[in-house]
Write an enzyme that holds these catalytic residues in place. Structure first.
Site, PDB file in Angstrom:
ATOM      1  N   PRO A 168       0.959  -1.199  -0.161  1.00  0.00           N
ATOM      2  CA  PRO A 168       0.158  -0.114   0.207  1.00  0.00           C
ATOM      3  C   PRO A 168       0.947   1.355   0.205  1.00  0.00           C
ATOM      4  O   PRO A 168       1.808   1.276   0.794  1.00  0.00           O
ATOM      5  CB  PRO A 168      -0.766  -0.020   1.307  1.00  0.00           C
ATOM      6  CG  PRO A 168      -1.078  -1.688   1.549  1.00  0.00           C
ATOM      7  CD  PRO A 168       0.403  -2.119   1.137  1.00  0.00           C
ATOM      8  N   CYS A 169       0.778   2.106  -0.976  1.00  0.00           N
ATOM      9  CA  CYS A 169       1.515   3.277  -1.056  1.00  0.00           C
ATOM     10  C   CYS A 169       1.101   4.428  -0.492  1.00  0.00           C
ATOM     11  O   CYS A 169       1.761   5.446  -0.345  1.00  0.00           O
ATOM     12  CB  CYS A 169       1.730   3.715  -2.564  1.00  0.00           C
ATOM     13  SG  CYS A 169       0.015   4.189  -3.351  1.00  0.00           S
ATOM     14  N   GLN A 170       0.027   4.526   0.169  1.00  0.00           N
ATOM     15  CA  GLN A 170      -0.735   5.832   0.803  1.00  0.00           C
ATOM     16  C   GLN A 170       0.388   6.204   1.938  1.00  0.00           C
ATOM     17  O   GLN A 170       0.447   7.544   2.066  1.00  0.00           O
ATOM     18  CB  GLN A 170      -2.040   5.528   1.355  1.00  0.00           C
ATOM     19  CG  GLN A 170      -3.259   5.306   0.428  1.00  0.00           C
ATOM     20  CD  GLN A 170      -3.151   3.803   0.140  1.00  0.00           C
ATOM     21  OE1 GLN A 170      -2.426   3.064   0.337  1.00  0.00           O
ATOM     22  NE2 GLN A 170      -4.379   3.673  -0.640  1.00  0.00           N
TER      23      GLN A 170
END
Length: 345
Positions: A76-78
């Protein structure tokens, strides 16, 4: 050439490998909404599992005996995104879990894709740790760079970090012969779709559906032209937050796309006119889910929800926005294929 996709989402990365002739064995994700689109479009099983609870033994058993094993993933890049200003989001630890799986499985090839800012997150410590795992496990050939996705046929201003690691021979991402020629405009990607209104959908394609607009936002989008921002509106249309000194920096919201340019980076908020430059170039609405999917280079009939069952715009937008663009995935797959082919000669 077996592929297991960790943090698989709706299957954008896996679908690129499938289209390039790889055998996608499985996808792993904690989000149950990913099951239908992943399994329906990728001919592979879906494991609803928290990667932190996933063992290397389980992953190893997903591969067929004797095949080349490729482990891919996009944590997950958030937590690493420029849109996220919190340093307390624990999801950044999932990249370390991916590194742990690499250490336990020792696949022939590893591919990791993420936001460019990952290289600077926590002063680069997290990314350096991941590269250290690759070195410790014996990946003599490691390539990484920040790539402009538009050079691979993704019609967005999207820059991503791509990492490739191989135990069997040299590896690198292979660029098109003429990257400039491969750039695709918004018009080419979505200009052929039928006209719909805000809150409406195409009867022939439920995914070609746009979010509703309030009367105020309808007036705002009617006052907007491609390339403009809210700064050119009449003062009575400008949001109160943008009238404050702190709000003058947020010019990349409430905008329309331009037909003959690239789209902005597609995110999980891409169906909201006020969330970025996600207004349709001509029609008075934000882009539809199908348009977002096409800008993410999903095939035109990629399915995201089960027919005849309830579904929501927000959930589907999340699946689309979180995906690896299929065209970039295909470039990664072709590059890995070239390494495997050279090793087997």
């Amino acid at each position: 050439m077996g592929v297991v996709d960790v943090f698989c989402g709706a299957g954008g990365l896996s679908h690129g490998f499938l289209l390039e002739g790889f055998d996608v064995r499985a996808g792993v994700d904690v989000d149950p909404a990913c099951r239908y689109p992943f399994e329906c479009n990728n001919q592979a099983i879906f494991l609803e599992r928290d990667v932190g609870d996933l063992s290397g033994v389980t992953v190893d058993r997903l591969f067929a005996e004797g095949e080349r094993r490729i482990l891919v993933g996009c944590a997950p890049c958030q937590p690493f995104s420029t849109y996220n200003h919190s340093r307390t989001n624990g999801k950044w630890r999932l990249l370390r879990e991916f590194g742990r799986l690499v250490r336990e499985v020792e696949p022939d090839v590893v591919s990791m894709e993420n936001v460019a800012r990952l290289t600077k997150f926590r002063e680069g410590e997290l990314f350096a740790d991941f590269l250290g795992v690759l070195a410790d496990v014996g990946y003599e050939h490691v390539w990484y760079d920040i790539v402009d996705c538009s050079e691979f046929g993704v019609p967005q201003t999207r820059r991503r970090l791509v990492v490739l690691a191989s135990r069997i021979g040299p590896i690198r991402l292979r660029w098109p012969t003429d990257p400039q020629q491969g750039r695709i405009s918004v018009r080419t990607a979505i200009g052929h779709l039928p006209t719909i209104c805000a809150g409406g959908q195409d009867e022939a394609d439920p995914l070609h559906r746009a979010s509703r607009l309030s009367p105020t936002n309808l007036a705002r989008i009617r006052a907007s032209k491609p390339g403009m921002s809210w700064r050119e509106w009449d003062p009575d249309l400008v949001a109160p937050c943008h009238k404050k000194p702190s709000g003058r920096w947020y010019g990349s919201v409430y905008g329309r796309m331009s037909w003959d340019e690239l789209a902005p980076t597609i995110t999980t908020q891409c169906t909201g006119f006020g969330n970025g430059r996600y207004g349709h170039p001509e029609q008075d609405r934000a882009i539809s889910l199908r348009e977002a999917a096409l800008l993410q280079t999903f095939p035109a009939r990629y399915e995201f929800f089960e027919p005849e069952r309830p579904w929501s715009i927000s959930t589907t937008a999340r699946l689309i926005g979180n995906a690896v663009p299929v065209a970039l995935a295909r470039a990664i797959a072709r590059s890995i294929g070239a390494t495997l082919e050279a090793a087997d000669v």
